[in-house]
Design a protein around this motif. Sequence first.
Motif, PDB file in Angstrom:
ATOM      1  N   GLU A 118      41.063  43.138  40.042  1.00  0.00           N
ATOM      2  CA  GLU A 118      41.601  43.421  41.484  1.00  0.00           C
ATOM      3  C   GLU A 118      41.373  43.690  42.466  1.00  0.00           C
ATOM      4  O   GLU A 118      41.326  43.289  43.488  1.00  0.00           O
ATOM      5  CB  GLU A 118      43.350  42.640  40.681  1.00  0.00           C
TER       6      GLU A 118
ATOM      7  N   SER B 292      37.668  42.809  43.539  1.00  0.00           N
ATOM      8  CA  SER B 292      37.796  41.477  44.449  1.00  0.00           C
ATOM      9  C   SER B 292      38.437  41.398  45.817  1.00  0.00           C
ATOM     10  O   SER B 292      37.304  41.071  46.728  1.00  0.00           O
ATOM     11  CB  SER B 292      38.489  40.632  43.010  1.00  0.00           C
ATOM     12  N   ARG B 293      39.355  42.229  46.187  1.00  0.00           N
ATOM     13  CA  ARG B 293      39.891  42.666  47.482  1.00  0.00           C
ATOM     14  C   ARG B 293      38.951  43.198  48.506  1.00  0.00           C
ATOM     15  O   ARG B 293      38.758  42.911  49.309  1.00  0.00           O
ATOM     16  CB  ARG B 293      41.275  43.540  47.379  1.00  0.00           C
TER      17      ARG B 293
ATOM     18  N   ASP C 149      36.246  40.758  48.694  1.00  0.00           N
ATOM     19  CA  ASP C 149      37.034  39.570  50.242  1.00  0.00           C
ATOM     20  C   ASP C 149      36.660  40.746  51.950  1.00  0.00           C
ATOM     21  O   ASP C 149      36.274  39.095  52.648  1.00  0.00           O
ATOM     22  CB  ASP C 149      38.500  39.859  49.878  1.00  0.00           C
ATOM     23  N   VAL C 150      36.812  41.865  51.750  1.00  0.00           N
ATOM     24  CA  VAL C 150      36.309  42.066  53.194  1.00  0.00           C
ATOM     25  C   VAL C 150      34.905  42.815  53.518  1.00  0.00           C
ATOM     26  O   VAL C 150      35.085  43.435  55.098  1.00  0.00           O
ATOM     27  CB  VAL C 150      37.598  43.140  53.665  1.00  0.00           C
TER      28      VAL C 150
ATOM     29  N   SER D  91      30.374  43.033  43.203  1.00  0.00           N
ATOM     30  CA  SER D  91      29.974  42.063  41.267  1.00  0.00           C
ATOM     31  C   SER D  91      29.407  42.631  40.105  1.00  0.00           C
ATOM     32  O   SER D  91      29.709  42.175  39.962  1.00  0.00           O
ATOM     33  CB  SER D  91      28.706  41.211  42.371  1.00  0.00           C
TER      34      SER D  91
END
Length: 748
Positions: free
Chosen positions: A191, A194-195, A198-199, A210
């Motif tokens: 998690e 992933s955050r 996103d930025v 990834s």
Amino acid sequence: MAAPRPPPLGVPGGGTGGSGGAAPAAGAPAGVSMRMFHGEVFLGEMEVFPMKQGGDGGFPFPSNEIRVSHFSPVSERCPPLAILQTIAPFSVRCKLQSKLMPPNPSLHRLYLTCFSEYKSAVVVVGDEELHLVAMPTKLDKGPCFWCCSARSGLYASSVGMLNLRCLAIVFDLDETLIVANTMKSFEDRIEMLSRRMDVEDDPVRIAGMSAEIKRYIEDKELLKEFIDTDTVTDNGKIVGTRKEEVQPVSGGQERVFRPVIRLPDRNAILTRINPEIRDTSVFVKLRPAWEDLRSYLTAKGRKRFEVYVCTMAERDYALEMWRLLDPEGNLISPQQLSERVNCVKSGSKKSLQNVFRDRGCHPKMAMVIDDRLNVWDDKDQHRVHVVPAYAPYYAPQAEMANAVPVLCVARNVACNIRGGFFREFDENLLKKVFELHYENGLLDLPYAPDVGDYLVCEDTNFVPNNKDQAPIPEGMRGAEVEKRLNGQSFRGEQREGQQISSLTRSPDDEGMSNRGTGGGRNIQLNGGALAIAPSVFVTVLQEIGRLCDSKVEFRSTVSNVKSMQFSVEVLFSNEKIGIGTGKTRDEAQVQAAEKALQNLESSYLSFVAPIAGVPNKDSRKSPGSGNGFLEDVTSSDIDISMQEPSGSTLKQDHSKNLDKLSSVMSLIREYCLEDQHVVFRDQVRNSSPARNEEYHFQVELAGQVLGRGIGSDRDVAKLLAAEEALRTLKSTTDPQIKKYLRPVRCNG
């Protein structure tokens, strides 16, 4: 068998000597008369003299009575004063001598027993032991003792370690030796990454994150399968669990069998902390080269280090992680686990004093391997070898980025520390202790070695590119397991900022902060740049030494306090091949290693190539070369460089000389006591236009010259020196040499 010792001068023989006590020298403090007992047996009147004038600290005996309760353990090779100076430096409280001459026969027997059997008479005062050490005397003073104080029990545990030339090593667990995850910790890290993605705008960093998420998901799926079915599918094959018995830590505990799956190809293990609760299942990654480090600690069935664990993890979790690392209990026996595994509360400082709360070892005889320095008490930090945090998900190839794996570097560091410590102990402390007499003072006591004196820090951390974000701390600290064991379930709430950091370390704690790397090389990993620290020179040099069966040593020489300059020299098979200076000892060491490599380039070029990748463990080894790494400099069977290649091929005569040298050295080792190391000393090289270069070598045993050799070839000179040394050992009558030799055995 104890080493020979000079007789106790001045001990009266049958019926000789005066009838009164020996008067103290003019100006000496007056003695206090005290009665001495062994248990309830009266031994005689003693005069007690304080070591320091003023105060009453020089008379530690309660009620002005000396009552010996027992003898210390017998020492095989170390006199009691050498042991006490190591574990309790300059702790001499007072001196004792017989008041009457000739002395009471019982007192005389106690004195001679202590003197000849290398043990002390112990007076117990509260939590302190007062050791009465029998001392030789220059004058006719009768039985004489020095009284030294030590923590109760410390002497008994240390005498065996010093006789066996053994130190202590303390391991951290999480991110030092292992990385462990539960389902929850896997989910948290996925998690968080992933955050970040996103930025993130940089496609290179996105690709790296990834790939990291993919590695987390792959292991998370294996853990989920283990939780649901007690099996995992590895490379298309279904692997089932095996029930492994957990030895009870204390009496009265029930036998426990844990379901375990070991995946050697992945260097991973799946286990369940509480076999009855599936949510306590853990996926554990073992750090590469742990087996090599472990085999060094237990090589040839002899203990080089007593092993301890100090971690901030929950206790049941810590015990299981260590069981996975040491399944056969070779490093820590099941009976010792409760004392040897030390769990520290999060936020508290680790301390060697707490690790050795059972007084099994003195902190100055211990080294630490940890991925964080700031968690240790300030007074212990100079004994900590800091390794880069293990990050198998962030950068799985980082462990092999350097020429030598991280734990193999740690193994070499431990080897060098043990060698330096006992070289100082044997060649300085023991030698000077044997020269001391009752009449000497505190200032005549020799310096006692400290592990911290020989720990040269090596920065083996990989350094992320300045543009890269710090990696997410990997694994967990056992808090999750503790909650589950207490019956608490984990909720699926989102954990932000401070909640995440309460479970894991902050990036600053991980040793991942950027550091200058000078001329370090860059290697591409997962789209990011990975810089190799200059300390690669140190590890490459050590690996060359291993491949050439030669001993590599780093010695700090002169430190110029005014200019704040440190100096370090490199010895290769006891020859100085490089020297470096710097503002720090690390900087000087790296410079010395780099210059040494330049000097070795022409002679050892053919041995550099294998170091570019994983060390070749099938490389040619000399007899007794152990597990293929640098051998311990205090082990008698590997102190001598028996082979020194000087090019890509070896001439036939050169090979014959090496074989003959090896045979001669084997015979020499048969004469010498175990751990008494024989070294070649490069003396003088003469060269002139009129004649070829000439090599001069001499062979030394504990500083005593046994033989010398001169030749136009290095190995010829060594062989001649070794042959003369062998002849010396066969015929010597010199007591200074004979005390290091094995006793002559009579058949029948």
